[in-house]
Write an enzyme that holds these catalytic residues in place. Structure first.
Site, PDB file in Angstrom:
ATOM      1  N   ASP A 287     -33.696  72.992  83.291  1.00 54.52           N
ATOM      2  CA  ASP A 287     -32.939  72.680  82.064  1.00 54.52           C
ATOM      3  C   ASP A 287     -33.756  71.783  81.138  1.00 54.52           C
ATOM      4  O   ASP A 287     -34.627  71.047  81.615  1.00 54.52           O
ATOM      5  CB  ASP A 287     -31.695  71.843  82.388  1.00 54.52           C
TER       6      ASP A 287
HETATM    7  N1  URA Z   1     -30.145  72.337  88.800  1.00 51.82           N
HETATM    8  C1  URA Z   1     -29.840  71.885  87.572  1.00 51.82           C
HETATM    9  O1  URA Z   1     -28.723  71.465  87.338  1.00 51.82           O
HETATM   10  N2  URA Z   1     -30.781  71.933  86.614  1.00 51.82           N
HETATM   11  C2  URA Z   1     -32.020  72.388  86.819  1.00 51.82           C
HETATM   12  O2  URA Z   1     -32.830  72.408  85.907  1.00 51.82           O
HETATM   13  C3  URA Z   1     -32.335  72.859  88.101  1.00 51.82           C
HETATM   14  C4  URA Z   1     -31.374  72.815  89.074  1.00 51.82           C
END
Ligand code: URA
Length: 240
Positions: A103
């Site tokens: 993310d």
């Molecule tokens: N879980 C999340 O919430 N975000 C990520 O980027 C990877 C795993």
């Protein structure tokens, strides 16, 4: 790419020789003979065999890890011009791309390659490759909440598989708690949604491991090439 070109660029035989072998039914694509030299294949996903032997393209494969900082999108390009992870590997060949995603606000280990087959296999859920995250969450989740996270919890995209969840430390003022979480799925925003579901939103999230690969002390915003040993071990996990 045209089948005859693909085989010829791998160096097995000349284009003319390749064409004859194709017409004779000695070349298979995904296990089926293809008699047409101009047949188009997907070089990332199709498996080609020439007289029973797999054909490997001659491109040089690159494998690297980046320590992604928060604030960079995991995408090859953004039409709104926001910073992307590609900006951090701009001095490498443009054929590389990120394997999977983190993310915008998530930090840590992100792999890149130009080996489409490797990327496809690594992401395939059937391999259940473990990933470790450090999560700093709001407040102090109690044992019952931690147990729910371990057993699997319902998030909007479904129920999560059992996970390893260990409390590492509580901040001095009790405002936040740090956890280590090990999962092998790749549901969107999974770790964030898991902690949100027990009422303790994630404040900071960092991926520290994918399979045998450890982020280690790679500085934020920097990348390094994987060692041959790391690549071989990852390919084994991958079933390659
Ligand atoms: N879980 C999340 O919430 N975000 C990520 O980027 C990877 C795993």
């Amino acid at each position: 790419m045209r089948l005859e070109k693909y085989i010829a660029t791998s160096g097995i035989a000349s284009r003319r020789a390749v064409k004859k072998r194709i017409q004779a039914g000695l070349v298979t694509v995904n296990g089926e003979p293809v008699f047409v030299p101009g047949h188009r294949i997907n070089v990332e996903t199709d498996t080609v065999e020439f007289e029973g032997k797999p054909v490997e393209p001659l491109t040089e494969h690159i494998y690297l890890m980046l320590n992604k900082p928060a604030g960079y999108l995991t995408t090859r390009s953004d039409e709104r011009g926001r910073p992307t992870v590609m900006n951090l590997v701009a001095d490498l060949p443009d054929s590389i791309y990120p394997v999977g995603r983190l993310d915008l606000e998530t930090e840590g280990l992100l792999l890149f390659t130009n080996d489409g087959n490797f990327a496809y296999r690594l992401l395939h859920p059937s391999h259940e490759i473990e990933k470790t995250y450090l999560a700093w969450v709001k407040g102090m989740p109690n044992d019952a909440a931690i147990q729910r996270l371990r057993e699997g919890i319902t998030i909007p995209s479904g129920t999560t598989a059992p996970a390893k969840v260990e409390r590492l430390k509580i901040s001095r003022d009790g405002a936040s708690t740090q956890f280590e979480v090990v999962i092998h799925e790749g549901k969107k925003r999974q770790v964030r949604l898991m902690f949100k579901a027990v009422g303790h939103p994630v404040i900071r999230l960092q991926r520290t491991r994918i399979g045998n690969l450890q982020l280690g002390n790679l500085p934020q915003g920097q990348y390094r090439l994987l060692t041959p040993r790391e690549i071989t071990a990852l390919m084994k996990l991958n079933g390659q």
